[in-house]
Design a protein around this motif. Structure first.
Motif, mmCIF file in Angstrom:
data_model
loop_
_atom_site.group_PDB
_atom_site.id
_atom_site.type_symbol
_atom_site.label_atom_id
_atom_site.label_comp_id
_atom_site.label_asym_id
_atom_site.label_seq_id
_atom_site.Cartn_x
_atom_site.Cartn_y
_atom_site.Cartn_z
ATOM 1 N N MET A 1 25.296 53.148 49.124
ATOM 2 C CA MET A 1 25.838 52.303 48.057
ATOM 3 C C MET A 1 24.746 51.545 47.318
ATOM 4 N N GLY A 2 23.762 51.058 48.031
ATOM 5 C CA GLY A 2 22.749 50.235 47.388
ATOM 6 C C GLY A 2 23.352 48.922 46.915
ATOM 7 N N GLU A 3 22.870 48.443 45.787
ATOM 8 C CA GLU A 3 23.340 47.154 45.252
ATOM 9 C C GLU A 3 24.602 47.278 44.416
ATOM 10 N N SER A 4 24.930 48.470 43.962
ATOM 11 C CA SER A 4 26.123 48.621 43.136
ATOM 12 C C SER A 4 26.784 49.963 43.442
ATOM 13 N N ALA A 5 28.040 50.038 43.101
ATOM 14 C CA ALA A 5 28.796 51.270 43.308
ATOM 15 C C ALA A 5 29.591 51.582 42.045
ATOM 16 N N ALA A 6 29.429 52.769 41.544
ATOM 17 C CA ALA A 6 30.205 53.184 40.378
ATOM 18 C C ALA A 6 31.618 53.537 40.842
ATOM 19 N N VAL A 7 32.586 52.952 40.188
ATOM 20 C CA VAL A 7 33.980 53.163 40.579
ATOM 21 C C VAL A 7 34.760 53.624 39.358
ATOM 22 N N SER A 8 35.475 54.722 39.503
ATOM 23 C CA SER A 8 36.336 55.156 38.400
ATOM 24 C C SER A 8 37.683 54.454 38.537
ATOM 25 N N LEU A 9 38.256 54.082 37.425
ATOM 26 C CA LEU A 9 39.508 53.332 37.423
ATOM 27 C C LEU A 9 40.600 54.145 36.746
ATOM 28 N N ASP A 10 41.758 54.171 37.375
ATOM 29 C CA ASP A 10 42.899 54.803 36.733
ATOM 30 C C ASP A 10 43.557 53.771 35.795
ATOM 31 N N ARG A 11 44.562 54.204 35.084
ATOM 32 C CA ARG A 11 45.220 53.348 34.089
ATOM 33 C C ARG A 11 45.818 52.096 34.729
ATOM 34 N N GLU A 12 46.484 52.268 35.850
ATOM 35 C CA GLU A 12 47.127 51.139 36.538
ATOM 36 C C GLU A 12 46.088 50.110 37.001
ATOM 37 N N THR A 13 45.008 50.587 37.567
ATOM 38 C CA THR A 13 43.957 49.686 38.056
ATOM 39 C C THR A 13 43.299 48.943 36.898
ATOM 40 N N ARG A 14 43.031 49.642 35.782
ATOM 41 C CA ARG A 14 42.452 48.975 34.603
ATOM 42 C C ARG A 14 43.380 47.880 34.090
ATOM 43 N N ASN A 15 44.675 48.166 34.064
ATOM 44 C CA ASN A 15 45.651 47.175 33.598
ATOM 45 C C ASN A 15 45.671 45.957 34.518
ATOM 46 N N GLU A 16 45.694 46.195 35.821
ATOM 47 C CA GLU A 16 45.706 45.088 36.788
ATOM 48 C C GLU A 16 44.419 44.272 36.713
ATOM 49 N N LEU A 17 43.300 44.948 36.575
ATOM 50 C CA LEU A 17 42.018 44.264 36.467
ATOM 51 C C LEU A 17 41.948 43.433 35.188
ATOM 52 N N ALA A 18 42.463 43.959 34.102
ATOM 53 C CA ALA A 18 42.482 43.221 32.839
ATOM 54 C C ALA A 18 43.368 41.977 32.951
ATOM 55 N N LEU A 19 44.511 42.094 33.608
ATOM 56 C CA LEU A 19 45.400 40.951 33.799
ATOM 57 C C LEU A 19 44.746 39.887 34.673
ATOM 58 N N LEU A 20 44.104 40.314 35.752
ATOM 59 C CA LEU A 20 43.397 39.372 36.621
ATOM 60 C C LEU A 20 42.247 38.690 35.875
#
Length: 107
Positions: free
Chosen positions: A17-36
């Motif tokens: 992993m190192g210092e960062s991890a690239a994570v792909s986001l689905d539509r639901e996760t992007r929406n939840e993250l935007a709301l948070l």
């Protein structure tokens, strides 16, 4: 699997992993993250992802879900991982100690 294999897998994944991890986001996760993000107004979205990982980890430990998965995959629990030894090793490696019954009640 064993405690040693769990430790090796954790160290391997941690190193990858190192210092960062690239994570792909689905539509639901992007929406939840935007709301948070709108509600909590973090300086960076990374902070919400870190909080999410901490919360998932804490919930998994508290509910026993982590122990269930660790026991299924590695035959150890989180407590065994933290202590660095299995319950059998903590108890002396197995059955009760051998006793010399002829001297058992002698003082």
């Amino acid at each position: 699997m064993s405690l040693e294999e769990l430790v090796a897998d954790i160290e391997h994944t941690y190193g990858e992993m190192g210092e960062s991890a690239a994570v792909s986001l689905d539509r639901e996760t992007r929406n939840e993250l935007a709301l948070l993000a709108a509600a909590y107004e973090p300086d960076e979205l990374d902070e919400l992802v870190r909080r999410g990982a901490h919360m998932l980890f804490q919930t998994a430990v508290e509910t026993g879900n982590l122990d269930f998965h660790l026991r299924s995959a590695y035959d150890v629990t989180y407590d065994e991982y933290l202590s660095g030894m299995t319950y059998d090793e903590m108890a002396g490696g197995g059955g009760p100690p051998d006793r010399d019954d002829t001297r058992r009640y002698q003082f």
